[in-house]
Design a protein around this motif. Sequence first.
Motif, mmCIF file in Angstrom:
data_model
loop_
_atom_site.group_PDB
_atom_site.id
_atom_site.type_symbol
_atom_site.label_atom_id
_atom_site.label_comp_id
_atom_site.label_asym_id
_atom_site.label_seq_id
_atom_site.Cartn_x
_atom_site.Cartn_y
_atom_site.Cartn_z
ATOM 1 N N GLU A 103 -21.312 32.024 -15.782
ATOM 2 C CA GLU A 103 -22.281 33.114 -15.869
ATOM 3 C C GLU A 103 -21.867 34.319 -15.039
ATOM 4 O OE1 GLU A 103 -25.940 31.314 -14.718
ATOM 5 O OE2 GLU A 103 -26.341 30.483 -16.721
ATOM 6 N N SER A 104 -21.040 34.097 -14.022
ATOM 7 C CA SER A 104 -20.605 35.196 -13.148
ATOM 8 C C SER A 104 -19.367 35.915 -13.662
ATOM 9 C CB SER A 104 -20.318 34.654 -11.745
ATOM 10 O OG SER A 104 -19.129 33.860 -11.733
ATOM 11 N N ARG A 105 -18.739 35.390 -14.702
ATOM 12 C CA ARG A 105 -17.502 35.990 -15.211
ATOM 13 C C ARG A 105 -17.819 37.216 -16.077
ATOM 14 N NH1 ARG A 105 -14.228 34.779 -11.742
ATOM 15 N NH2 ARG A 105 -16.272 34.598 -10.733
ATOM 16 N N THR A 106 -16.852 38.140 -16.133
ATOM 17 C CA THR A 106 -16.941 39.274 -17.045
ATOM 18 C C THR A 106 -16.189 38.919 -18.320
ATOM 19 O OG1 THR A 106 -17.042 40.870 -15.225
ATOM 20 C CG2 THR A 106 -16.434 41.719 -17.393
ATOM 21 N N PHE A 107 -16.932 38.722 -19.383
ATOM 22 C CA PHE A 107 -16.301 38.354 -20.653
ATOM 23 C C PHE A 107 -15.962 39.590 -21.468
ATOM 24 C CE2 PHE A 107 -17.652 34.162 -19.628
ATOM 25 C CZ PHE A 107 -16.811 33.328 -20.350
ATOM 26 N N ALA A 108 -14.858 39.504 -22.167
ATOM 27 C CA ALA A 108 -14.534 40.527 -23.147
ATOM 28 C C ALA A 108 -15.610 40.488 -24.232
ATOM 29 C CB ALA A 108 -13.156 40.258 -23.743
ATOM 30 N N PRO A 109 -15.716 41.534 -25.033
ATOM 31 C CA PRO A 109 -16.817 41.595 -25.999
ATOM 32 C C PRO A 109 -16.740 40.531 -27.084
ATOM 33 C CG PRO A 109 -15.801 43.754 -25.680
ATOM 34 C CD PRO A 109 -14.899 42.745 -25.048
ATOM 35 N N SER A 110 -17.863 40.367 -27.745
ATOM 36 C CA SER A 110 -17.881 39.747 -29.049
ATOM 37 C C SER A 110 -17.700 40.889 -30.048
ATOM 38 C CB SER A 110 -19.197 39.003 -29.288
ATOM 39 O OG SER A 110 -19.132 38.299 -30.519
ATOM 40 N N CYS A 111 -17.944 40.638 -31.305
ATOM 41 C CA CYS A 111 -17.842 41.723 -32.275
ATOM 42 C C CYS A 111 -18.556 41.346 -33.562
ATOM 43 C CB CYS A 111 -16.384 42.083 -32.564
ATOM 44 S SG CYS A 111 -15.356 40.711 -33.118
ATOM 45 N N LEU A 112 -18.913 42.369 -34.283
ATOM 46 C CA LEU A 112 -19.412 42.225 -35.644
ATOM 47 C C LEU A 112 -18.260 42.568 -36.578
ATOM 48 C CD1 LEU A 112 -21.519 41.972 -37.925
ATOM 49 C CD2 LEU A 112 -22.120 44.373 -37.491
ATOM 50 N N ILE A 113 -17.922 41.660 -37.466
ATOM 51 C CA ILE A 113 -16.834 41.862 -38.417
ATOM 52 C C ILE A 113 -17.403 41.802 -39.833
ATOM 53 C CG2 ILE A 113 -14.647 40.953 -39.328
ATOM 54 C CD1 ILE A 113 -14.181 39.647 -36.592
ATOM 55 N N TYR A 114 -16.923 42.690 -40.669
ATOM 56 C CA TYR A 114 -17.204 42.594 -42.102
ATOM 57 C C TYR A 114 -15.882 42.534 -42.852
ATOM 58 C CZ TYR A 114 -22.248 42.956 -42.649
ATOM 59 O OH TYR A 114 -23.597 42.675 -42.674
ATOM 60 N N TYR A 115 -15.779 41.561 -43.760
ATOM 61 C CA TYR A 115 -14.655 41.463 -44.690
ATOM 62 C C TYR A 115 -15.161 41.981 -46.028
ATOM 63 C CZ TYR A 115 -13.545 38.053 -41.037
ATOM 64 O OH TYR A 115 -13.348 37.430 -39.836
ATOM 65 N N LEU A 116 -14.617 43.106 -46.465
ATOM 66 C CA LEU A 116 -15.098 43.755 -47.673
ATOM 67 C C LEU A 116 -13.984 43.926 -48.694
ATOM 68 C CD1 LEU A 116 -17.189 46.705 -46.122
ATOM 69 C CD2 LEU A 116 -18.022 44.434 -46.794
ATOM 70 N N GLY A 117 -14.297 43.623 -49.941
ATOM 71 C CA GLY A 117 -13.432 43.985 -51.057
ATOM 72 C C GLY A 117 -14.125 45.084 -51.837
ATOM 73 N N VAL A 118 -13.420 46.187 -52.092
ATOM 74 C CA VAL A 118 -14.028 47.290 -52.840
ATOM 75 C C VAL A 118 -13.173 47.600 -54.069
ATOM 76 C CG1 VAL A 118 -15.182 48.284 -50.831
ATOM 77 C CG2 VAL A 118 -12.887 49.051 -51.424
ATOM 78 N N ASN A 119 -13.845 47.904 -55.178
ATOM 79 C CA ASN A 119 -13.136 48.076 -56.451
ATOM 80 C C ASN A 119 -12.731 49.521 -56.711
ATOM 81 O OD1 ASN A 119 -15.524 49.319 -57.134
ATOM 82 N ND2 ASN A 119 -16.253 47.652 -58.451
ATOM 83 N N THR A 120 -12.369 50.213 -55.620
ATOM 84 C CA THR A 120 -11.897 51.586 -55.741
ATOM 85 C C THR A 120 -10.883 51.865 -54.635
ATOM 86 O OG1 THR A 120 -12.589 53.908 -55.893
ATOM 87 C CG2 THR A 120 -13.683 52.556 -54.243
ATOM 88 N N SER A 121 -10.085 52.882 -54.800
ATOM 89 C CA SER A 121 -9.141 53.302 -53.764
ATOM 90 C C SER A 121 -9.838 54.234 -52.778
ATOM 91 C CB SER A 121 -7.949 54.016 -54.402
ATOM 92 O OG SER A 121 -7.044 54.461 -53.414
ATOM 93 N N ILE A 122 -9.444 54.157 -51.502
ATOM 94 C CA ILE A 122 -10.019 55.016 -50.465
ATOM 95 C C ILE A 122 -8.875 55.815 -49.834
ATOM 96 C CG2 ILE A 122 -11.478 55.120 -48.416
ATOM 97 C CD1 ILE A 122 -12.514 52.356 -49.100
ATOM 98 N N PRO A 123 -8.571 57.000 -50.367
ATOM 99 C CA PRO A 123 -7.384 57.751 -49.936
ATOM 100 C C PRO A 123 -7.377 58.126 -48.455
ATOM 101 C CG PRO A 123 -8.260 58.617 -52.003
ATOM 102 C CD PRO A 123 -9.277 57.665 -51.473
ATOM 103 N N GLY A 124 -8.536 58.354 -47.845
ATOM 104 C CA GLY A 124 -8.567 58.856 -46.478
ATOM 105 C C GLY A 124 -8.314 57.840 -45.392
ATOM 106 N N LEU A 125 -8.190 56.560 -45.765
ATOM 107 C CA LEU A 125 -7.926 55.527 -44.770
ATOM 108 C C LEU A 125 -6.434 55.271 -44.629
ATOM 109 C CD1 LEU A 125 -10.623 52.755 -45.412
ATOM 110 C CD2 LEU A 125 -10.572 54.455 -43.573
ATOM 111 N N ARG A 126 -6.040 54.861 -43.419
ATOM 112 C CA ARG A 126 -4.688 54.348 -43.169
ATOM 113 C C ARG A 126 -4.781 52.829 -43.036
ATOM 114 N NH1 ARG A 126 -0.974 58.617 -43.880
ATOM 115 N NH2 ARG A 126 -1.924 60.532 -43.063
ATOM 116 N N HIS A 127 -3.664 52.197 -42.790
ATOM 117 C CA HIS A 127 -3.686 50.749 -42.545
ATOM 118 C C HIS A 127 -4.621 50.446 -41.378
ATOM 119 C CE1 HIS A 127 -1.394 46.772 -42.748
ATOM 120 N NE2 HIS A 127 -2.220 46.615 -41.734
ATOM 121 N N HIS A 128 -4.517 51.241 -40.296
ATOM 122 C CA HIS A 128 -5.413 51.116 -39.143
ATOM 123 C C HIS A 128 -6.112 52.449 -38.911
ATOM 124 C CE1 HIS A 128 -3.681 47.248 -38.035
ATOM 125 N NE2 HIS A 128 -2.479 47.770 -37.849
ATOM 126 N N THR A 129 -7.424 52.441 -38.829
ATOM 127 C CA THR A 129 -8.186 53.656 -38.532
ATOM 128 C C THR A 129 -9.251 53.348 -37.489
ATOM 129 O OG1 THR A 129 -7.881 54.495 -40.794
ATOM 130 C CG2 THR A 129 -9.617 55.505 -39.469
#
Length: 499
Positions: free
Chosen positions: A304-330
């Motif tokens: 209880e006294s330790r500083t833990f790194a965060p948890s996170c909310l993750i979404y895995y999404l498949g979309v049926n269109t291209s998204i030109p403005g994204l890179r591999h990592h954004t």
Amino acid sequence: MKENKMAKKRISVIGAGFAGISAAAYAAKAGHDVHVYEKNNIPGGRARQFETHNGYVFDMGPSWYWMPDIINNFFRDFGYNASDFYDLVPLDPQFQIIFSNGRMVIPSDYNELKALFASLEPGADRQLDAFMKSARYKYETGMHEFVQKPCHSWWEFASPKVAASAFRLNLLSNYRSYVKGYFSHPWLVSLMEFPVIFLGASPKQIPALYSLMTYGGYALGTWYPMGGFYQLVLAMKRVAEEQGACFHFNSPVERINTNNKMVTGLQIAGQDHPCDAVIAASDYNHTETLLPAALRNYNTEYWESRTFAPSCLIYYLGVNTSIPGLRHHTLFFEHDLDTHVDEIYQSRQWPGDPLFYVCCPSKTDPSVAPAGHENLFLLMPLATGLEDSEPTREHYLDIMLRRIEKATGCKDLASSIDYKKSYCVRDFKHDYNAYGGNAYGLANTLKQTAVGKPAIRSRKLGNLLFTGQLTVPGPGVPPSLISGKIAAAEIKNLKKIQL
């Protein structure tokens, strides 16, 4: 009878994540009879992968392939190179950051990176050279000396080389002040601070030593294994099996059996599996709950006294269109980093204006999505221990989708989704027994660095070792590989086994 310490032992490894597979490979190479017990049905731990009915392939966890030399060191220890198992491609650009007043695209070419710095702040190109020169020293000393030690005692760092390096390693400086000693433009400060977010704390709490992360990322490049990050898991498992390690899936450990201050075996599905030593790559706190309280290294108050790194909310999404403005990592950094960090560590609440990250591997790898579709991995850091109802998850998905739409010009992305799966605090608890539902282990604050981390050896049981992100050297894929190697090397230092 007594067995010589160097003789062959039956070693049980709990958990088939990166640290567990690494430990198994090294222990098997040393000639031991190694058995890995994994609660899930496939290897990888947080780095598992799944495929959908409509053609998407999702890596569930790690997506930043940094420090390729450290990862390759694992394979070289067994006579291989990473390239023997998968096609590793450099990303150019490495990634992009979306700010409230523009965006910054990070090139892979170092001279182009310097030009980018100079365009934002006079003299910043020369400052980048100075920063990277210092960071390279920390990387070479830190990753090849500092983090390779089991950290039983500070005396391990009393060697002339480490002592002479102490000042240059900037162990007592915080990373925020260190970065601002070089750069003042807010975009450049954000760029240089970003890598340490992986270490699970505010840059104000992370030692400046970890500028080595910046060198390991920006100077050595950002990479991607074709087929997904899971290719690394499969390659490591193959190496471990070639050494003789045996993997057992759907095998959650119910109890660690002990006698006379020694582990005697594991109970799995009501059956006892004898062994001479255990390397626990499972969640450290959970592992100790498999023991009587008197045989644990740490009590509830400690965790209880330790500083833990965060948890996170993750979404895995498949979309049926291209998204030109994204890179591999954004990275979506339109809002204040410190506010989001305070909501994680101080007020421990769901964020008001979250920062988040989007990985779109289909920009690089056509095998992870159907033609003309995109594979999206959305990750938003948040505090451990939060209640994460489906309506709350959906609320933040809506926030993230709207910001992606604004940055890319796409309209109504929600209507283009043809696959959706969320993952959050309660999933980390269920799948990995993660303390508080953490995603990244303990934060690498100064007090939780090196000897300040939970011990790699049990103080109560002569043949129980720990490995993984909750012990040395810390969170992240390369450190986990190193952690497994360190734990396996400790087998020879265990007390003589009573048979």
